[in-house]
Structure formats: structure tokens, C-alpha cells
Design an enzyme around this catalytic site. Structure first.
Site, short mmCIF file in Angstrom:
data_model
loop_
_atom_site.label_atom_id
_atom_site.label_comp_id
_atom_site.label_asym_id
_atom_site.label_seq_id
_atom_site.Cartn_x
_atom_site.Cartn_y
_atom_site.Cartn_z
N GLU A 88 24.16 19.30 96.18
CA GLU A 88 23.65 17.86 95.28
C GLU A 88 24.72 17.10 96.31
O GLU A 88 24.23 15.81 96.02
CB GLU A 88 23.73 17.71 94.22
CG GLU A 88 22.32 18.47 93.84
CD GLU A 88 21.93 19.53 93.88
OE1 GLU A 88 22.93 20.59 95.08
OE2 GLU A 88 21.30 20.00 93.27
N GLU B 243 18.20 25.76 91.47
CA GLU B 243 18.68 25.74 89.54
C GLU B 243 17.14 26.25 89.60
O GLU B 243 17.28 27.17 88.12
CB GLU B 243 17.84 24.30 89.57
CG GLU B 243 19.49 23.96 90.09
CD GLU B 243 19.39 22.57 89.44
OE1 GLU B 243 18.78 21.48 90.05
OE2 GLU B 243 20.15 21.87 88.31
N1 T1G Z 1 12.74 15.13 99.08
C1 T1G Z 1 11.62 14.52 99.72
N2 T1G Z 1 11.50 15.20 100.69
C2 T1G Z 1 12.86 16.16 101.30
C3 T1G Z 1 12.88 16.67 101.15
C4 T1G Z 1 13.84 16.12 99.34
N3 T1G Z 1 14.39 16.78 98.56
N4 T1G Z 1 14.29 17.76 101.74
C5 T1G Z 1 12.72 16.88 102.81
N5 T1G Z 1 12.12 16.20 102.56
C6 T1G Z 1 10.72 15.63 103.72
C7 T1G Z 1 11.49 14.84 104.92
O1 T1G Z 1 11.81 13.59 104.86
C8 T1G Z 1 10.62 14.75 106.34
O2 T1G Z 1 9.72 14.22 105.73
C9 T1G Z 1 9.77 16.14 105.98
O3 T1G Z 1 10.79 17.06 104.69
C10 T1G Z 1 11.65 17.65 106.86
O4 T1G Z 1 12.71 17.24 106.38
C11 T1G Z 1 17.51 18.16 90.51
C12 T1G Z 1 18.78 16.54 92.28
C13 T1G Z 1 15.01 20.78 103.52
C14 T1G Z 1 16.57 22.02 105.50
O5 T1G Z 1 19.65 17.97 99.71
O6 T1G Z 1 17.77 19.56 103.62
O7 T1G Z 1 17.38 18.95 93.40
O8 T1G Z 1 10.41 12.97 108.04
O9 T1G Z 1 12.88 16.78 108.78
O10 T1G Z 1 14.44 20.13 109.43
O11 T1G Z 1 19.43 19.28 90.69
O12 T1G Z 1 14.54 18.54 104.80
O13 T1G Z 1 8.68 15.02 107.84
O14 T1G Z 1 8.07 12.69 106.16
O15 T1G Z 1 14.75 17.58 107.18
O16 T1G Z 1 12.76 21.57 108.82
C15 T1G Z 1 18.56 19.19 97.09
C16 T1G Z 1 17.65 17.89 101.40
C17 T1G Z 1 17.35 17.32 96.78
C18 T1G Z 1 18.15 19.24 100.68
C19 T1G Z 1 14.34 21.17 106.07
N6 T1G Z 1 18.09 19.00 98.40
N7 T1G Z 1 16.29 18.70 103.30
O17 T1G Z 1 14.97 20.44 107.08
O18 T1G Z 1 13.01 18.95 108.58
S1 T1G Z 1 18.42 17.22 95.01
C20 T1G Z 1 18.24 18.85 99.63
C21 T1G Z 1 16.68 19.31 103.59
C22 T1G Z 1 18.52 18.17 93.81
C23 T1G Z 1 18.89 19.07 91.62
C24 T1G Z 1 18.74 17.78 92.24
C25 T1G Z 1 15.60 19.05 104.80
C26 T1G Z 1 15.01 20.99 104.62
P1 T1G Z 1 8.97 13.03 107.15
P2 T1G Z 1 13.04 17.63 107.65
P3 T1G Z 1 14.38 20.42 108.26
#
Ligand code: T1G
Length: 703
Positions: A125, A105
Site C-alpha cells: 500500500e 488481508e
Molecule cells: N485494482 C484495479 N485494477 C488492477 C489492480 C487493482 N488493484 N491491479 C491490477 N489491475 C489491472 C491493471 O490495471 C490491468 O488492467 C490488469 O489488472 C493487469 O494488470 C484495502 C487499500 C497484480 C502484480 O497494489 O501489482 O488493496 O490495463 O498489467 O503485470 O488495504 O497488477 O489490462 O485494463 O499490472 O500481471 C494493493 C497492484 C491495492 C496490486 C499483476 N494491490 N497490481 O501484474 O498485470 S491497495 C496492489 C499489481 C489495497 C487494502 C488496500 C499488478 C499485479 P488493464 P498488470 P501484471
């Protein structure tokens, strides 16, 4: 400037960098930093273009999910993204890694996008039970065609850079460092006098097909995304992009997004997001325990499971030695692996050269000595105790010191298997689910003497082969199958009470299960469960109705899909199930013969009996310490048993129903049905009567 967002100048080009480890998730400090920097740059003279990039392993990977529970503090997304979009000079996003959610976004609010060749864009999402809330539903269809926007947001699948460029989402794809490339791109824009290209000012692409596209997608989600609100809201938001001016469309998106964030579906999916990361943390295991190196894997048994496990390893680039006692089995196993990969090539999900590379990584052998250099050896032979013990004795003799010996058993006692070796500390359970190359779940069973670094190695191995590894202790059925037993017991008993297989499966599938358990038995083989129970007849309840339907069908050779009939009939290649009146009559007659009341249970009763029996068993597992967390159980069931993710898993679901309501229903079943099956687990009773929940109990345990 706050430390999350800084900028530097390269002559007339400003380079803005977000640095918020580990994945540049957008929280209040990132938004405030962007607002501060873009406001400052607006007032600064001598700037002809702005590049926005990120430090670390990825461009913004999304909104900080932690903010969903605390609310979005000012400045909000729209204010910040509008500031970027209204920049008087071109803003170029320099994208690497996974630009997901708010990441895409933000990139869409920029005027141009330069992507590293390994970068991926996505709006996942829906996987969190929400919809894009920072303008994604309004800007995306103004950059890519509407059908691409629909597919991206409904599937949540990331779009690789090359495909993003094809669709118009990336203006350039580069092989080297993406920020310098974006600066060079900016310079060309400045040279040719190309100004800002504001996304919100673009027309929706493919709007003329909107009506039929939305109708088709609405029909699709009605079938494939039952019981969920977020997909319906997503279509409405995208429709607003077509039918309303940009600002009104943003308001529609914002209203829909706000309604979803606090709904049970979103809470369930956020619960799983954290639960799937929590499973890697094992209390009591020091965080600094290093995994043992796994450079080569040995697999014993070239059958369905062994072949599937071999594929998991070579898919991750890990060489495999595949051993079987019979040449014909080896040949058949290798041929099956090749056939599976050929199907992937035909589907376009694998390149032909990758097929050959992976096959070359597998060395078939009839000789156990070929396993001598394996770091991890996984036994995947027939579920027979004597055979497994014989194999482990042989492995003990040939495996190198420090090699880990894993067993894929799903029901046998791993302590007893370990005991036949001189290295019980190196023995662990690695329970894959069939088909192993597809199913996400891997139960890692820590036996009594399993060394801590062997557990750590197994968890690391699971992540490497892209499995969700969940640690369990030794008991019959570990976590998944242990809880499946009472769930399926109730389903089968309903058949003796006058319900039909299609009523039982219909009730469970209508509730949200991917497949009714009766149909699952037909798919896996009705005899499998029957044979396993036959091996432990002395431990079974004294109840002639206990799994009686399975026994009757097995006796008749009606074993399910593999014999063309089981609980259902299966005609033709697509193996569509059709009711079998002969089975229905047989089971109802048996129910009457056993003097079982013909109650013809309702769909709701079928759901409650099956699910609450499962939940009650889960509470016992928690008390016995077989599983570490209630959320681990939720991960097991959503990753390995087709439990609907939007309900969060059995234990999360129990909390949403309320443990007192679950407990009261169990007491009701105790009076109405066979009381030996309806003894509430002490933990469930304690939490129910205290007005508590599994989530609260888990939080207290981790303090
Ligand atoms: N928010 C907070 N922490 C996050 C995070 C997030 N979106 N994504 C990852 N982490 C933390 C995770 O908890 C872990 O922490 C560390 O990063 C490594 O993650 C406004 C509302 C990016 C592909 O859905 O898919 O945006 O356990 O082990 O395997 O419209 O993380 O080490 O303390 O998964 O290399 C949309 C979710 C949100 C992406 C990386 N975004 N994340 O994978 O590492 S909604 C997502 C992932 C949004 C807007 C809307 C994966 C990754 P810790 P990991 P990885």
C-alpha cells in the site's frame, strides 16, 4: 450468489471461489458476494471447514484501485473480513499468484493459509501512498513477528511462499493445484478437531522489541522517505496493534487510512499506477497488431551499455549474440557482466547456478555475420554519428529479413540512421538508461518510417525484460533528455549567480529529487554533456553563460567521480562528495566576469527555475507530438530520472501547483532572467489562462 463469488460442496467442506478478472481485485461485488456466501454458509448445516480460493491467474491482488476515486461502497472490508474470521468452522485460504493488499488481508482474516510454492504475499500500500485499510496493520503482526511485519509493509516487497511459511504467514506450501491441497489441509484440521484460529485473538509477535523497532524505523523513514506522510502513518498504525486492543487498533488504522487516501501523495501514486499501464496503449496502433517473435537478440558494442542490455535480455531468458570489433572489449565486457552477477550472488539475490546459466546464454563474437539469426539487433556503440551509420549499413547487409534494428542512441537523429539502410521500416530507437541492467526506463523512439508492428514488438520486448517502455517520436533528446536540458541549464546558471553546487543540489534533493543534477553530472561524467553540445554548437543559444560551468570543468579535466573531482571532490572508495571551494571561487569569478548579477538564488527559486523550465519543455513536447500523453512524461521521469514518485511526475506536479501559478512564475522569470529561456509554451499558456490542467487536456485528447 452473485457471479463474482460462488461456492460448492465437497462432502463436508465448502469451497468458496472468487472470480473477478483480471486479478480478482476486490470491488463492491466481491465484498457483497463474500458477505452473502459466508452468511449462507453460517446457516448451513453439515459444514466442517471452508476453503477460500480464486479463479484465474492470482488470488486477490488487492482492492480495486478504481474505488479510491468513488469511495468504498457497502459492505465494507471490516464487516466482510469479520464475517470470515468469526466463522464457527476453520476457514483456509488457498493462495496462488500475488496476494497483495486486500489479498493478504483477506488471507489474514482466514484462520489458516495454504500457499502454492510460486505464490507471494504482500502489503504494498505504501507504493500507492496509503496504508493497509482492511486490518492488515492489526492482523499481520499477530501472524508474523513484528520486525517482519514492519519490513513487509515499509518495503512493500512481496514475500515468496517459502519465506512466508518461515515467518508463519503460510501454514503449508504446495507444488500442485492449491485449492485441492487446501481441501486436504482442511480435512486434516477436521480430523484432528482443530477449530478456527482467529487472528485477532492472537498476541502480537515480538511486541517486547516494539519500542526500539519503531524508533529505528522512524529514524530510517525520516532519512529515506522524506516529504511523505504514509510511512509515518504506517508506523503509528502498527504501533496501535501493540498498544491497543484489536478493535481500537482497527479504528486507528481506519482513521489514518482515510486521511491518506485523498492526500496528494496517494493521488500522485495512483496516477502513476495507471500511467505505467497506459504507456502500453498507443493510439492509432490497432490493438490486434501482432509483435514479431524475438527468440534471439544481437547486440553491437560490448561496453557498459551493451553489457547492461545483454544482462537485461539473459535475465529474461533471451539468448544474446554480443558483437564487438575488438577482442579486448569483448573480454572486458564479458568480465564486467560476470562481475555484476557475482555481486548479485554475494547479495543473495541470484543463485550461483543462475549466474552460469545466464552467462551461457551470451555468445561473444568479433564477426557481424554472427548476427544473421538475430530477430532484434541493438546497436550500443559510442555516440558518434559516422560510426553508427557505418554499423547500420553493415547490419543491413547481414541481418535476416524482418529483423528489427534498434539503436541505443540518446541524441542522434534516428531518421538519418534509418536512411542508411534499405529497411527503414525495421529501424527503431531503444534508448536504455545507464546502468541498463538496473534503470527501469526504456525510451522507444518511433522514427518516421518505423513500422507499427516494430513499435508493438518493442513494447512487448520492454515488458518481457521488465522495463517500462515509453514511446517517443524523434527529436533531440526524445522526452527525458530534452526536458533535462532546460532543467540542468537553470541549475548551472545558478552557479554563475553565486549559488554553490551543494546549495543547488541541496535544494533539489530537499524537494525530493533522488540526486541533485550537479552531482548527477559528476557521476555520469561532466564531459559527456559538454561533448554532445560541442557536436551541435551551431544550434546552441547565443549566451556565454549557457552551460559555462560544464565547459570550464571539462577544460580543466575535472570530469567528476571518474577523475576524483568535478563540481565536488571525491575521496575514497565510497565516493562521498565533498564541497570544493576552488570550483565555487572559479564559477563565481566567471559569473562576475560575464557580468551576471550575483543573486545567490534561494532554495525555492532554484527549485522553481529548474522544475518549471522542465515542465515548460514538457508542454512543448506535447504540442509537437513527440510524446503521446502528459502521463507518459511522468512515467519517463519517475522511472528514469529519480523524480520522486510521491509527486507523480513533472506534469502531475504542475497540475498540483496549478498551471496558472506555474505560468505566472515563468512570466516573472522572463522579466528577471534571460527572456530567451522563459517563453511560456503556448499549450501551457492556453491551459493556464483557461484554468485547465494537463490531466484535463489529456482526457480531452483521448476522447
Ligand atoms: N485494482 C484495479 N485494477 C488492477 C489492480 C487493482 N488493484 N491491479 C491490477 N489491475 C489491472 C491493471 O490495471 C490491468 O488492467 C490488469 O489488472 C493487469 O494488470 C484495502 C487499500 C497484480 C502484480 O497494489 O501489482 O488493496 O490495463 O498489467 O503485470 O488495504 O497488477 O489490462 O485494463 O499490472 O500481471 C494493493 C497492484 C491495492 C496490486 C499483476 N494491490 N497490481 O501484474 O498485470 S491497495 C496492489 C499489481 C489495497 C487494502 C488496500 C499488478 C499485479 P488493464 P498488470 P501484471
Amino acid at each position: 450468489m452473485n457471479k463474482a463469488v460462488t461456492y460448492s460442496m465437497e462432502n463436508d467442506i465448502a469451497i468458496v471461489m472468487i472470480d473477478s478478472p483480471p486479478v480478482n481485485a476486490v470491488d463492491q461485488s466481491v465484498r457483497a458476494g463474500l458477505k452473502q456466501v459466508f452468511t449462507e454458509l453460517r446457516e448451513k448445516s453439515g459444514i466442517n471447514a471452508i476453503v477460500l480460493g480464486c479463479a484465474g491467474k492470482t488470488f486477490v491482488a488487492g482492492a480495486d484501485i478504481k474505488e479510491f476515486n468513488t469511495g468504498i461502497a457497502a459492505p465494507g472490508y471490516h464487516e466482510v473480513l469479520r464475517l470470515i474470521e468469526d466463522s464457527p468452522v476453520p476457514v483456509i485460504a488457498a493462495v496462488h499468484g500475488t496476494a497483495l493488499g486486500a489479498g493478504t488481508e483477506i488471507a489474514l482474516a482466514c484462520h489458516y493459509r495454504v500457499a502454492h510454492e510460486g505464490a507471494r504475499f504482500g502489503l504494498p500500500e505504501l507504493s500507492l501512498g496509503i496504508i493497509p485499510g482492511a486490518g492488515g496493520t492489526q492482523r499481520l503482526p499477530r501472524v508474523v513477528p513484528l520486525d517482519v511485519a514492519l519490513d513487509m509493509t515499509l518495503s512493500g516487497k512481496p514475500l515468496p511462499a517459502a519465506k512466508a511459511a518461515e515467518a508463519g504467514l503460510a501454514d503449508a506450501v504446495v507444488g500442485g493445484e492449491v485449492v485441492p491441497a487446501a481441501v486436504a489441509f482442511a480435512r486434516t484440521l477436521v480430523t484432528k478437531g482443530a477449530g478456527p484460529r482467529r487472528t485477532r485473538e492472537q498476541a502480537v509477535k515480538g511486541a517486547e522489541q516494539a519500542t526500539e523497532l519503531f524508533a529505528a524505523k522512524r529514524a530510517q523513514i525520516a532519512k529515506t522517505m522524506r516529504n511523505r506522510q504514509s510511512p509515518i502513518a504506517l508506523i503509528s498504525a502498527l504501533e496501535a496493534a501493540v498498544t491497543q486492543p484489536f478493535d481500537q487498533g482497527l479504528q486507528v488504522e481506519g482513521k489514518l487510512s482515510g486521511q491518506l487516501e485523498q492526500a496528494t501523495e496517494a493521488k500522485a501514486l495512483r496516477h502513476l499506477f495507471y500511467a505505467e499501464r497506459e504507456v502500453r496503449k498507443i493510439p492509432g496502433l490497432a490493438a490486434d497488431i501482432a509483435p514479431r517473435p524475438v527468440a534471439r537478440v544481437g547486440i553491437v558494442g560490448a561496453g557498459t551499455m551493451g553489457g547492461g542490455i545483454a544482462m537485461c535480455c539473459v535475465n529474461a531468458g533471451i539468448p544474446v549474440t554480443l558483437v564487438d570489433a575488438v577482442q579486448q572489449n569483448l573480454d572486458r565486457g564479458m568480465a564486467t557482466i560476470r562481475k555484476n552477477y557475482e555481486r548479485s550472488v554475494a547479495r543473495g539475490s541470484l543463485q550461483p547456478e543462475q549466474l552460469e546459466e545466464r552467462i551461457k546464454l551470451i555468445i561473444p563474437s568479433l564477426d557481424f555475420a554472427a548476427l544473421a539469426d538475430a530477430d532484434l539487433i541493438i546497436e550500443a556503440v559510442f555516440e558518434n554519428f559516422a560510426l553508427k551509420k557505418e554499423i547500420f549499413a553493415k547490419l543491413d547487409a547481414v541481418a535476416k529479413p524482418g529483423a528489427i534494428l534498434g539503436t541505443n542512441t540518446s541524441t542522434l537523429d534516428i531518421d538519418l540512421i534509418a536512411a542508411v539502410t534499405r529497411r527503414p521500416q525495421d529501424v527503431i530507437g531503444l534508448h536504455f538508461f545507464s546502468p541498463a541492467n538496473v534503470m527501469q526506463l526504456l525510451e522507444i523512439v518511433q522514427a518516421g518510417k518505423t513500422a507499427p508492428d516494430v513499435v508493438v514488438t518493442a513494447l512487448e520486448f520492454a515488458k518481457r525484460i521488465k522495463k517500462t517502455g515509453v514511446v517517443a517520436k524523434v527529436c533531440y533528446g526524445f522526452i527525458g533528455n530534452r526536458m533535462m536540458d532546460p532543467y540542468a541549464r537553470e541549475a548551472e546558471h545558478c552557479l554563475l549567480e553565486g549559488a554553490t553546487p551543494e546549495q543547488v543540489d541541496g535544494a533539489l534533493e530537499q524537494w525530493g529529487m533522488a540526486m541533485g543534477i550537479i552531482a548527477v553530472f559528476d557521476m555520469a561524467g561532466v564531459d559527456i554533456g559538454h561533448l554532445t553540445r560541442a557536436e551541435r554548437k551551431h544550434l546552441l543559444p547565443k549566451d556565454p553563460g549557457f552551460y559555462r560551468p560544464t565547459a570550464m570543468l571539462t577544460e580543466r579535466g575535472w570530469l567528476g567521480q571518474k577523475t576524483g573531482r568535478g563540481y565536488y571532490r571525491y575521496d575514497g572508495a565510497e565516493r562521498k562528495r565533498t564541497p570544493d571551494p576552488e570550483v565555487v571561487a572559479l564559477l563565481h569569478e566567471e559569473g562576475r566576469r560575464l557580468n551576471i548579477e550575483q543573486r545567490k538564488p534561494s532554495a525555492q527559486e532554484i527549485q522553481e527555475r529548474c522544475l518549471y523550465a522542465m515542465i515548460n519543455e514538457g508542454a512543448l513536447l506535447l504540442e509537437e507530438g513527440i510524446t503521446l500523453r502528459a502521463s507518459d512524461i511522468d512515467v519517463v521521469y519517475t522511472a528514469g530520472y529519480g523524480f520522486p514518485r510521491y509527486r507523480g511526475g513533472p506534469m502531475f506536479y504542475a497540475d498540483t501547483v496549478g498551471l496558472k501559478a506555474v505560468y505566472d512564475k515563468i512570466i516573472e522569470f522572463q522579466k528577471m532572467l534571460d527572456p530567451q529561456y522563459w517563453q511560456p509554451a503556448p499549450l501551457l499558456k492556453k491551459l493556464a489562462l483557461a484554468g485547465s490542467s494537463f490531466a484535463q487536456w489529456q482526457a480531452e485528447q483521448s476522447r
